[in-house]
Design a protein around this motif. Structure first.
Motif, short mmCIF file in Angstrom:
data_model
loop_
_atom_site.label_atom_id
_atom_site.label_comp_id
_atom_site.label_asym_id
_atom_site.label_seq_id
_atom_site.Cartn_x
_atom_site.Cartn_y
_atom_site.Cartn_z
N PRO A 55 0.93 0.13 6.14
CA PRO A 55 1.44 0.76 4.93
C PRO A 55 0.57 1.97 4.37
N ASP A 56 0.93 2.91 3.67
CA ASP A 56 0.09 3.97 3.22
C ASP A 56 -1.00 3.43 2.31
N SER A 66 -2.77 5.06 0.11
CA SER A 66 -3.03 5.62 -1.16
C SER A 66 -1.80 5.09 -2.15
N GLU A 67 -0.86 4.38 -1.77
CA GLU A 67 0.01 3.69 -2.57
C GLU A 67 -0.78 2.62 -3.35
N LEU A 68 -1.67 1.73 -2.32
CA LEU A 68 -2.31 0.76 -3.02
C LEU A 68 -3.34 1.08 -3.95
N SER A 73 -3.08 3.71 -6.11
CA SER A 73 -2.35 4.22 -7.13
C SER A 73 -1.51 3.23 -7.97
N ALA A 74 -1.52 1.92 -7.22
CA ALA A 74 -0.64 0.94 -7.82
C ALA A 74 -1.36 0.44 -9.25
N LYS A 78 -5.65 -6.07 -6.86
CA LYS A 78 -5.90 -4.62 -5.76
C LYS A 78 -7.11 -5.04 -4.87
#
Length: 274
Positions: free
Chosen positions: A199-200, A202-204, A206-207, A214
């Motif tokens: 998975p990307d 960057s998504e994590l 900014s979550a 996290k």
């Protein structure tokens, strides 16, 4: 029953057929001799291939080590039937001694003595069994040759299925070399249960989730990335080992054990070139 049908097909006479089928050596041989099951599977393959109603045969062999034994079964059985030991046992009692080596005569003498002591008449039974095959070797040889030709035919595809574990990859590479050594062409290799793409990250980042969660997810992502890297190394090793005209394909991991036809269909739809 398959073995019996071969005897009936190639026996030189009805009396020869009945003598073989009734022989106690044959009854034990056909049920217990190592490799007979493999040879009978080859006979079934030829039987199905000769059936005009057959459109496609999918032959699912045992794992790699046993598969080589299976594919080599016709040759091994013929080697047994044509071995010097079989020739010795089948030699008539009055054969000229100059035609037998000293060790052969000694072996016959020991077996004959064993028969006299035990009263089992084993040597006589074995000799009777071996002699009853006279005239049948040509039929066995022709069938074995047909089986080998079928496995090497242009419309036959050998597909190896493995997983991306290092031990399995090493086994698959050895299997490819063994098949090539036997003159068998590998058409494709399917690597099963391949991990999904990463998975990307960057998504994590900014979550909007708790910092502790996290942190755990980042650690999990790092572990997953390490597994994916190891898998890519294994796939690269496979690419180098399979023949140049063979296709390397992957089937993604379902995330569960396939238990239904629908699961198998999902795997089938997801197979892609690596």
């Amino acid at each position: 029953r398959t073995f019996d049908s071969i005897i009936a097909r190639y026996a030189t006479s009805g009396a020869a057929r009945d003598a073989i089928l009734a022989n106690r050596i044959y009854r034990n041989l056909s049920g217990a001799l190592a490799g007979v099951a493999d040879y009978m599977a080859m006979e079934k393959l030829l039987e199905l291939a000769a059936n005009p109603d057959t459109d496609l045969i999918v032959l699912d062999t045992p794992p790699a080590t046993e598969a080589i034994d299976f594919l080599d079964a016709p040759r091994r059985l013929l080697e047994l039937l044509n071995s010097r030991a079989i020739s010795l046992l089948g030699a008539p009692a009055g054969i000229f001694k100059s035609q037998l080596r000293i060790v052969d005569m000694a072996a016959r003498a020991v077996l004959a003595a064993f028969d006299r002591v035990t009263g089992l008449h084993l040597l006589g039974d074995v000799q009777s069994f071996v002699r009853s095959f006279d005239g049948m070797y040509e039929g066995f040889s022709a069938r074995a040759a047909r089986a080998q030709d079928k496995l090497r035919a242009s419309d036959t595809a050998i597909v190896i299925v493995t997983t991306a574990e290092s031990s399995r990859i090493a086994q698959a590479r050895e299997f490819v070399m063994a098949l090539e050594g036997a003159g068998l062409r590998v058409s494709a290799m399917v690597v099963n249960r391949v991990l999904a793409e990463l998975p990307d990250a960057s998504e994590l980042a900014s979550a909007h989730i708790a910092p502790s969660l996290k942190k755990k997810l980042k650690r999990n992502l790092a572990d997953y990335a390490a597994l994916k890297t190891r898998e890519e190394v294994s796939l690269s090793a496979l690419r180098e080992s399979i023949p140049g005209d063979a296709v390397l394909m992957v089937a993604p991991d379902l995330g569960r054990e396939p238990r239904t036809i629908a699961d198998l269909a999902e795997i089938g739809r997801s197979i892609r070139a690596a």
